[in-house]
Design an enzyme around this catalytic site. Structure first.
Site, PDB file in Angstrom:
ATOM      1  N   LYS A 131       0.841  -1.213   0.000  1.00  0.00           N
ATOM      2  CA  LYS A 131       0.000   0.000   0.000  1.00  0.00           C
ATOM      3  C   LYS A 131       0.871   1.256   0.000  1.00  0.00           C
ATOM      4  O   LYS A 131       2.084   1.175   0.280  1.00  0.00           O
ATOM      5  CB  LYS A 131      -0.909  -0.009   1.241  1.00  0.00           C
ATOM      6  N   ARG A 163     -10.717   0.356  15.386  1.00  0.00           N
ATOM      7  CA  ARG A 163     -10.441   1.122  14.181  1.00  0.00           C
ATOM      8  C   ARG A 163     -11.421   0.679  13.104  1.00  0.00           C
ATOM      9  O   ARG A 163     -12.329   1.400  12.764  1.00  0.00           O
ATOM     10  CB  ARG A 163      -8.980   0.914  13.748  1.00  0.00           C
ATOM     11  N   TYR A 169      15.554  31.350   4.889  1.00  0.00           N
ATOM     12  CA  TYR A 169      14.437  32.154   5.381  1.00  0.00           C
ATOM     13  C   TYR A 169      14.635  32.528   6.852  1.00  0.00           C
ATOM     14  O   TYR A 169      14.974  31.680   7.680  1.00  0.00           O
ATOM     15  CB  TYR A 169      13.123  31.369   5.259  1.00  0.00           C
ATOM     16  N   MET A 208      11.084  24.854   0.171  1.00  0.00           N
ATOM     17  CA  MET A 208      10.198  23.880  -0.477  1.00  0.00           C
ATOM     18  C   MET A 208      10.979  22.934  -1.381  1.00  0.00           C
ATOM     19  O   MET A 208      10.721  21.728  -1.414  1.00  0.00           O
ATOM     20  CB  MET A 208       9.120  24.611  -1.284  1.00  0.00           C
TER      21      MET A 208
HETATM   22  C1  PLP Z   1      -0.183  -1.452   6.950  1.00  0.00           C
HETATM   23  C2  PLP Z   1      -0.786  -2.696   7.475  1.00  0.00           C
HETATM   24  C3  PLP Z   1       0.010  -3.831   7.728  1.00  0.00           C
HETATM   25  C4  PLP Z   1       1.517  -3.823   7.635  1.00  0.00           C
HETATM   26  O1  PLP Z   1       2.047  -3.277   8.814  1.00  0.00           O
HETATM   27  P1  PLP Z   1       3.643  -3.224   9.101  1.00  0.00           P
HETATM   28  O2  PLP Z   1       3.706  -2.751  10.491  1.00  0.00           O
HETATM   29  O3  PLP Z   1       4.202  -2.232   8.140  1.00  0.00           O
HETATM   30  O4  PLP Z   1       4.149  -4.579   8.885  1.00  0.00           O
HETATM   31  C5  PLP Z   1      -0.625  -4.992   8.099  1.00  0.00           C
HETATM   32  N1  PLP Z   1      -1.970  -5.040   8.238  1.00  0.00           N
HETATM   33  C6  PLP Z   1      -2.756  -3.971   8.036  1.00  0.00           C
HETATM   34  C7  PLP Z   1      -4.218  -4.080   8.228  1.00  0.00           C
HETATM   35  C8  PLP Z   1      -2.188  -2.760   7.668  1.00  0.00           C
HETATM   36  O5  PLP Z   1      -2.976  -1.694   7.483  1.00  0.00           O
END
Ligand code: PLP
Length: 395
Positions: A37, A138, A288, A336
Site C-alpha cells: 500500500k 479502528r 528564510y 520547499m
Molecule cells: C499497513 C498494514 C500492515 C503492515 O504493517 P507493518 O507494520 O508495516 O508490517 C498490516 N496489516 C494492516 C491491516 C495494515 O494496514
C-alpha cells in the site's frame, strides 16, 4: 537530458531477499501477504509489486480499490487484498480487477452483492475477507454484531467468506497481554463463524511486528484449530526495516527477531546532488528568517531537495546528510525545493557530488529511524512521505 537531482534508489533484490527471509519465518505454518500500500511504503509500487511476486508472493495487500487496480496492472495472478474497505460505487471495479475486499459493514456487502448481481456472478463467486474488531476500535465488526453479517452469507449469495481478518495493534509490546486478549476475541468470532456453518480458508492476522516476534506460530495454531491457513501481512519488514519493540522485549529477543536484525536489508536510498558551492564570511546568514548565522568563514553547498520532496522542514538546523561519506549538517530553514548544507569540514566538495539524505554512503548510514526520531514520528511516515516528484529508480 539529466533530470533534477533528487531521486530514490530502490534495491529490488533486497526486497526479494527480505520477502524470502520473511516467508522462511512464516513457513511451514503460514503464508505471507506482501503489503504494498501507499506506493509500496514510498518505494514505488511498479518496482516492488513485481519484486515480491518474483520472490514468490501470491498475495499482495493495498489500501484501496484504486491501489488495487494499479497493482492488478502489474500482477495478473496475485490475489490482491483491499484492506481499508470499498466505497459506494466501487463494487464493479472490484469485480473487473478481481480484487479481494475486506468487509465489515452491512453496506459493504450491499455494494458488492449488487455489483455481483449486475455482473451476473453465480453463488459464492466473489471472495471477501471479514474483519473482526478484536479491540483496536479502528475497523471491523465487533463479535457481538457478527450474527447479522454472517446471516448474509447464504448459499445463494454471490459473496464467499474466504477469509477472516483482524489487526494486532500491540505485537511490539513485551507482555503480550493485548495480543492475548485480541486472539481470544478472535477465537470467539471463529466459534460463531464455524457454528454458522461457514468454512473460510484464510485466517489473516498480524503485521511485521507480529511476524518478527514469532507470533505466527500462535496464529497458525489458531488457524489449524479451525481448519484454516494463516496469512501474515508484513509491510515495513519487507522494505528491510525492523520495527522497534518495547525495551523489555529487547532484553530477551526471540530468535526470529535476532535473525531479522541480521538478515533484512533496507531497500531505499534517497539521494540528491550538490548544485552549487560557495564560501561565506563569519556573520553571514542562511535561508528564510536567518535562523542560521555563520560563526566563522564557511563553505555552503546547495542541494536540490526540500520539504516538497518529503525532507521534513523540522530537520533544518538539526540533522545531517552524507557527502563524501561524512556528515554535512543542514543549515538554516529547509525550503520547499532546496536546502543548504555546511560542508566546511569536508574537503573538495563540488557541484555534482552525491548527497545521501537517507541510506548509506561509505561507512555511514542515515536510517529511516534517524529521520523519525529527529521529527517525532515513525519510519512508516518518513518513507511514505517521500514526495511524488522524487523518481524511484530500480538498482
Ligand atoms: C499497513 C498494514 C500492515 C503492515 O504493517 P507493518 O507494520 O508495516 O508490517 C498490516 N496489516 C494492516 C491491516 C495494515 O494496514
Amino acid at each position: 537530458m539529466q533530470s533534477r537531482p533528487c531521486w530514490a534508489e530502490v534495491d529490488t533484490r533486497a526486497i526479494e531477499d527480505n520477502f524470502r527471509f520473511l516467508s522462511g519465518l512464516a513457513a511451514p505454518h503460514a503464508d505471507l501477504l506482501a503489503i504494498v500500500k501507499a506506493n509500496a511504503y514510498g518505494h514505488g509500487l511498479s518496482l516492488c509489486a513485481p519484486a515480491v511476486t518474483r520472490a514468490g508472493a501470491r498475495w499482495l495487500g493495498v489500501t484501496s480499490v484504486e491501489e488495487g487496480a494499479a497493482t492488478r496492472a502489474l500482477s495478473s495472478n496475485a490475489a490482491i487484498l483491499v484492506i481499508s474497505g470499498v466505497f459506494p460505487g466501487q463494487g464493479a471495479e472490484v469485480i473487473r480487477k478481481a480484487l479481494t475486499p475486506v468487509v465489515w459493514e452491512p453496506w459493504h456487502l450491499d455494494e458488492l452483492e449488487s455489483a455481483a448481481h449486475a455482473a451476473g456472478l453465480g453463488p459464492a463467486s466473489l471472495p471477501v475477507h471479514l474483519e473482526i474488531d478484536t479491540g483496536m476500535n479502528r475497523q471491523g465488526v465487533l463479535v457481538d454484531n457478527l450474527p447479522q453479517l454472517l446471516a448474509r452469507f447464504t448459499p445463494a449469495s454471490p459473496l464467499r467468506l474466504e477469509g477472516v481478518m483482524t489487526h494486532l495493534f500491540a505485537a511490539d509490546e513485551a507482555d503480550g497481554l493485548a495480543t492475548q486478549d485480541q486472539l481470544s476475541q478472535l477465537t470467539a468470532a471463529l466459534d460463531q463463524i464455524s457454528r454458522a456453518g461457514l468454512t473460510p480458508q484464510w485466517l489473516n492476522v498480524g503485521n511485521s511486528a507480529a511476524l518478527l516476534a514469532g507470533k505466527s506460530e500462535d496464529i497458525a495454531a489458531l488457524s489449524s484449530r479451525y481448519k484454516m491457513r494463516a496469512l501474515i501481512r508484513p509491510g515495513l519488514a519487507l522494505y528491510g526495516i525492523v520495527p522497534s519493540y518495547d525495551p523489555a522485549f529487547d532484553a530477551a529477543e526471540p530468535p526470529s527477531l535476532v535473525q531479522a536484525r541480521q538478515s533484512l536489508r533496507p531497500a531505499l536510498t534517497w539521494k540528491s546532488q550538490v548544485v552549487s558551492v560557495h564560501s561565506v564570511p563569519a556573520g553571514a546568514v542562511v535561508g528564510y528568517n536567518a535562523t542560521f548565522v555563520a560563526t566563522e568563514p564557511m563553505r555552503l553547498a546547495l542541494i536540490a531537495a526540500g520539504y516538497a520532496d518529503g525532507l521534513d522542514r523540522q530537520l533544518g538546523n538539526r540533522f545531517g546528510t552524507l557527502v563524501h561519506g561524512q556528515c554535512a549538517p543542514i543549515v538554516g530553514r529547509i525550503s520547499m525545493d532546496q536546502a543548504v548544507l555546511d560542508v566546511t569540514d569536508i574537503s573538495g566538495v563540488a557541484p555534482g557530488d552525491e548527497v545521501v539524505l537517507l541510506g548509506t554512503q561509505g561507512s555511514e548510514t542515515i536510517s529511516a529511524f534517524d529521520h523519525a526520531e529527529a521529527t517525532g514520528t515513525i519510519p512508516w511516515e518518513v518513507l511514505t512521505r517521500i514526495g511524488v516528484r522524487v523518481p524511484r529508480i530500480e538498482i
